[in-house]
Enzyme design. Sequence first.
Site, PDB file in Angstrom:
ATOM      1  N   PHE A   1       0.791 -14.576  -4.768  1.00 41.20           N
ATOM      2  CA  PHE A   1       0.452 -13.421  -5.599  1.00 41.20           C
ATOM      3  C   PHE A   1       0.094 -13.812  -7.035  1.00 41.20           C
ATOM      4  O   PHE A   1      -0.021 -12.942  -7.900  1.00 41.20           O
ATOM      5  CB  PHE A   1       1.603 -12.416  -5.598  1.00 41.20           C
ATOM      6  CG  PHE A   1       1.781 -11.734  -4.267  1.00 41.20           C
ATOM      7  CD1 PHE A   1       0.975 -10.667  -3.896  1.00 41.20           C
ATOM      8  CD2 PHE A   1       2.739 -12.175  -3.371  1.00 41.20           C
ATOM      9  CE1 PHE A   1       1.126 -10.031  -2.664  1.00 41.20           C
ATOM     10  CE2 PHE A   1       2.902 -11.553  -2.136  1.00 41.20           C
ATOM     11  CZ  PHE A   1       2.089 -10.482  -1.781  1.00 41.20           C
TER      12      PHE A   1
ATOM     13  N   CYS B   1      -0.234 -10.514  -9.218  1.00 38.07           N
ATOM     14  CA  CYS B   1      -0.759  -9.287  -8.615  1.00 38.07           C
ATOM     15  C   CYS B   1       0.165  -8.107  -8.908  1.00 38.07           C
ATOM     16  O   CYS B   1       1.343  -8.113  -8.532  1.00 38.07           O
ATOM     17  CB  CYS B   1      -0.907  -9.478  -7.108  1.00 38.07           C
ATOM     18  SG  CYS B   1      -1.380  -7.980  -6.231  1.00 38.07           S
TER      19      CYS B   1
ATOM     20  N   THR C   1      -7.306  -8.394   0.382  1.00 37.61           N
ATOM     21  CA  THR C   1      -6.280  -9.424   0.623  1.00 37.61           C
ATOM     22  C   THR C   1      -5.247  -8.962   1.644  1.00 37.61           C
ATOM     23  O   THR C   1      -4.768  -9.758   2.447  1.00 37.61           O
ATOM     24  CB  THR C   1      -5.570  -9.810  -0.693  1.00 37.61           C
ATOM     25  OG1 THR C   1      -5.134  -8.613  -1.341  1.00 37.61           O
ATOM     26  CG2 THR C   1      -6.516 -10.563  -1.618  1.00 37.61           C
TER      27      THR C   1
END
Length: 1035
Positions: A391, A398, A267
């Site tokens: 996120f 995350c 990512t």
Amino acid sequence: MSKLIPQPQPTFLIGNLKEIDSTHGLESLKRLHKLYGDIYRLTFFNKSFVVVCSQEIVNFVCDETKFDKNVSQALEELRAAAGDGLFTAHTSEPNWKLAHKILMPAFGPQAIRDMFPAMMDICTQLILRWERFAGEEIDVCDNLTRLTLDTIALCSFNYRFNSFYHNTMHRFVDAMINVLIESGKRVGRFSLQNTLMMTTARRYKNDVEYLHNLCDEIVQERRKNPNDVNDLLNRMINGKDPETGYQLSDENIRYQMFTFLVAGHETTSGLLSFTLYYLLKNPHALQKAQAEVDLYNEITVDTLSKLKYIDAVLKETLRLQPTAPGFSLESKIGDIMLPGGYIVDKADMILVLLSGLHRDPKVWDQPEEFIPERMLNGGFEKLPPNSWKPFGNGQRACIGRPFAWQESLLAIALILKHFNIEFVDPSYDLRVKETLTIKPDGFKIRVRPRQQIGFLLNTNVKLSEKIPEKTKEQIDREHLRPMCILFGSNSGSCQSFADTLASEAPLYGYNATVANLDSSIGCLPNDRPIIIITASYEGKPCDNAKQFVAYLESKPKIEINYAVFGAGHHDWVDTYQKIPTYIDQMIEKMGGTRIIERGAGDAAGDFFGAFESWKENLFRALRKDTGDENVFSNEKLSIEIVNSSRHLGQITDFGIVLQNKILVEANEIGPMKRHLEVQLPKGQTYRTGDYLSVLPTNPIEIVSRVLKQFHLSGDTHIKINSSTNTFFPTNYPVSAFDILSGYVELAQPISKKQIEILSGLCKNETEQISLTNLAGDEYEKEILDKRINILDILELYPSCKLSFAQYLRMLPSLRVRQYSISSSPLWNSEVVTITLDILNRPSLSGVGQYYGVASNYLANLKEGDHISCSVRASNVKFHPPEDTTIPIVMIAAGTGIAPFRGFIQERAAQFVCGRDIGRTILYYGCRANEDFLYSDELDKWSKFGAIEVKSIFSREKNDDKKYVQDLLWEDRNEIAKLYSNGARFYTCGSANKLGTSVKTCFVKIIAEIKQCNEVEAGKILEETSLDRYSVDVFT
């Protein structure tokens, strides 16, 4: 009262599976969002999914008391590799809570700060690699994947992949990508299919085993050779739950390592790649970011928190391209009503589609635009809750966000501090490659060190590998003075001018290099003349001059000797010569010394003649430095050409013709009109309102005339040699037919300068006098208006003896043509249609037929034929508004309906799918009813209630109304009302007819409504044009 969630019509057994493209699933979801709105349902086999896109609904489902993470089917498949790691675990699984508690401290502020030296270590390897390959193509995603993989491995596990020391990527990356892609694909198959696809299943299993073995080897090595580094791996091996004393099992450590290696680099490399793309597409943002990083002599860990603008750039990039493009939730409390009255039950998987959330027009102004400033000065903090979610959500968000952010700030800061960057292909538009994450596809850049280490502009100028001995004797470049020629060009004309100038420079004692303007930022030399040749594109810089113009706005000191030639078309009155004028004035203000006054070429006039005259004046001024004698032969018409690639206008891809049909036959009132359907080159897509750029070939009829004129046969082969840059293929035999059909403009009107040259070659005195007169007052009427070209003159004046080499030397390179796309990606995102007139009429010169180059090329294509083409973005405002409730008014004549067919097709599709649609009105003018393009489609959509069509025919009786502007004037009160209701207005058609007439009409309407004079009304219209009135006109 509850409402039914919109859903496409399902197919028996498989549900809505056909709606999703297996390789572009995200694009499919975005397409369905445009069709069905902010919430819609999909069923795949026996599973139900609800996709949500608006901030209002997303904010509701992000309530962790009511909703929890749903491990989607794709993630369930990924568990074969990731097991119950943090990303793929169910919240209820014991190992998720255990790992979360043990590993959270590893991502605290001090722990992340301590990782800075390791991050700098890997970033330095990237910088050194790019310095080594300065000027060469760099595959951005490849290089940034190496960066982020090596960074997460070193920081977390003290393991070095050493990716920058190998040509090929580490096998880990290939195995990981295959596992990610196959995990996604397995969802769309029956379980029996997955079992029977034995080769695919075997590779999937082998890749998973390889990834697990690599993780196990790293752990085993650490256990054999323990250390006291407080990294992630030691926390996994030695960490304990402070409450229970439990530790992670070796199996779970393997899963966590896989999770961090994949999520920790995939990512972030996508984020960095997208960031560089958006900075290049938005030069003003690039200049601001570079200026910010230049405030600091050294990038340290303490510097990063001060980079507010780069921080905003990263946030805005993740808004537009969240690299983990969605997250899934499920209800914890059974059936629940969402905002809007939609009910979801516990079995539904709720997918938050971030591309929709991050473009919610109720939250984001100009949602499709890259505007980092919106994230500054409290803008980010003032966003409505849960508006920006790249996120993830809550406790399942995350865990590595601080790590990724520090790494990204550092990487972007170092890249911008050390390099100027530019596209390899300035016309590149974003293409997205999907696995479970997203990255740019085919995105390549060049970099140049910002410290001036000599003037290196390696672009098109190359010497032939083999130059004839005679040429070597004639040209000793070591004794020539240096010259730098810079161009800004979209269609190729200015680049062709630059090449022509460079090829003639040795005649006057100069050795010229040629490069695009963007490549010269910060390294303009002051020891040679700098010649700039550029155009405006709708009042803005060309693709390969955007950064240079933004650079000038920073007002750098530029003490150079320079000259500017500008190209344009006078029908674009408000923006004619805007960029060349700006560049000319800014360089002078910044300390430059003008060699000669700026030249101006008008594409509607003697375009090439204006350049020829300016070029002669330029060399006349420069010859004062080299004396009056030419350095080389005075014979300008001899041809020796070298170096080689056809100027494709950056088009390197091929589409396929799927359909080519006649809409209207040619008749006494107008030309034939055709409709083409083209499958786009692989990976390309488009927005409604965009263009299709096409590189044509010349009509065979014209090519045959040229061959006949010079007594050549169709299979005659020629070999072209030269010591200077050219667009011709060189140093090997090529057929004269191929040269004439695919490399040069044969129908370009002859310039005054060329007439003078040809008159000097006439053997017949009467013809010589007659031809000379054509270069005088009769030029516009007899040459430009009748579009007389060089071939016409040679046929009309037979005593003029021009060699084939001289003829080729006088011709410009073949240009790319642009056509408005007449379809919407909601109809088909991989196929476009174009609508065009076929120009084929008796020549006004009285000699033969006049054939439109591109239109006849397109008319003769058959189904299955390849076509050299590429999508080009239109003006940023020339698209339907994202908010479908905003009314739109479209004004068109003839084939100017093309983009609006796409607009209407889009709104009609949304209307049929249940979206709320604002009034959609088309004002359309053509000569007669039989000339009415797409009348059946428009009638059908009108009956649906999706659009309103107001048409007028100029060749029929209409109660004193003849043209579309007459309809507008009649409806002026309605137009004023629509404007008050927030409508947006669009015009497409002839610049000197429809464009001018509609503008005049709008000025009159504003003057009447506002009770002001037309000058004031014109100013009001100009202000409206900034965001509410968009024009796309052609000549």
